[in-house]
Design a protein around this motif. Sequence first.
Motif: not given
Length: 541
Positions: A454-460
């Motif tokens: 999946y693409q990077p990034g914060s889940l919270f």
Amino acid sequence: MGASSSTDNKESPEKREIESLAASTGALPLLQRSFSNLADSQSNTVSFQSFKQSFCLSYNTTTSEGNQKIPDSFPKLLEQLGSSLVDLFFVPEKGGGLSWVEFAKGYVKCCGRMSASMSFNTLLRLFHVTSQNAGISSKLEFESDESDCKINGSISATELLTFLWMCWTMSWDGRATKSENELFLPEISHLILSAIVSCTESGESLDVWDSSADVLGLELEIPIGKFLTWAVTTIPSVTECLGHFCNSRLQHSLSVEDGSGPSNSADSASKTSENVLLTCGRAWAISLACKNTISEEILSSCFPGNSDETNEHLLYRSKYHGKGMNRLWSNVQGYHAPVLVMVSVISAKDYEGSSTEKKWVIGAILQQGFENKDTFYGSSGTLFSISPVFHAFSSSGKEKNFAYSHLHPSGRVYDANPKPVGIGFGGTLGNERIFMDEDFSKITFRHHAVDKTYQPGSLFPNQGYLQAEALVLDVEAWALGGKKAKDVQDAYKKREELFTDQRRKIDLKTFTNWEDSPEKMMMDMMGNPNAPSARKEERGK
């Protein structure tokens, strides 16, 4: 028919071109029927004023999800929306009435096939013109009248809320079934915060745990260039609201001829969504991030056909069915179509008594439903950070570890290398980006560096690099495959119930003789362990 009666040879090439463009949208038959109904038989044109009137919006009541405050400017904006749209796109050259070519050309201008950037430019231009007509100041500036021109300026948090609610209203129009003429507005603070965090320097230091309740109080300006970048990547489907609104109003012009009532009435969606994780605002945000048919299935939970609290799309909810993999499996087994999983969690530290409670909601779409496997599976998928800040993480195209769902293996007592039991997304076995244990009590989050699916990034918010654990509050699974997929699952469940009943059924004819019954044998064994062998000897004599 008015749409095909022109004999002007000079107009024919333009007419053919416009009809070809309209046909590419799939709306040409609708345009032809509506023009025939609306056009004057003598002049073969549609009255501009009456056409403008048919696009006007009017609601008896307007309510919002969670009683969110509605800006005073919003009702004024809606009053001007329909007439502004007609003035902007449907322009009669000679005044008085719209010819067939002008009628079709106007539709192509606002709803024709165009690039994502041009679609957003068109939608923002409509918002800007409508705001001006409603006496609302706007800081947007368009360098020309072209649909692909550069836009300068900024948009405030309040304007963004108004803009998104305008888009929601256009999508809401014509979808409801009751005659209450009521508009229901979703709670979308998670979308507002997403834009602010992504597009402003102040957003990076913003405490979203405290700000999610009152986005209108944020005195922040979002540069329009950065906003467009965020919108194209985060809510690409929002521009479809314009085409839906125009189609709905044109369809309404046909239903008026048939004696039907207006179609801009609405059900009270608050009753169907207030007690579940998939609220109207969250469902709408997820649908805006999707670019396929799943979007419409998610929207059906936003715009329900009735106000019953039981939603036919809800396959499983832990508060109803109980927590754990086995409880989930009994409700999702046999459903082989896209499923939306929603998980509500609370920080373990907050649960132990922290003064600042941190709760968040994540989601994931499984394209083929759940499978009981000890390996990752799936051909595509999307992860969502839903609340308090919305972000969507689609496939990166590098790996295919989209989903993992594994129950305890049946029929085996010992396994030297047992596989994790639970649900996971992204990463690798034992090092998943998200993993929820088999009891649905604890969930583990890892940094996106462990995940190439999946693409990077914060889940919270403020996730950081370290592994984080949280306690699971609620889990939901929503069916996104339509009626056919649900019917297939229902048939599967009926077959399983039939097989179970057959396995449990006891043939009483076998035990008509008490002396030969299992119960008699068990009682004899408890009283005298040697009784069965003695009885056999007696029979052998």
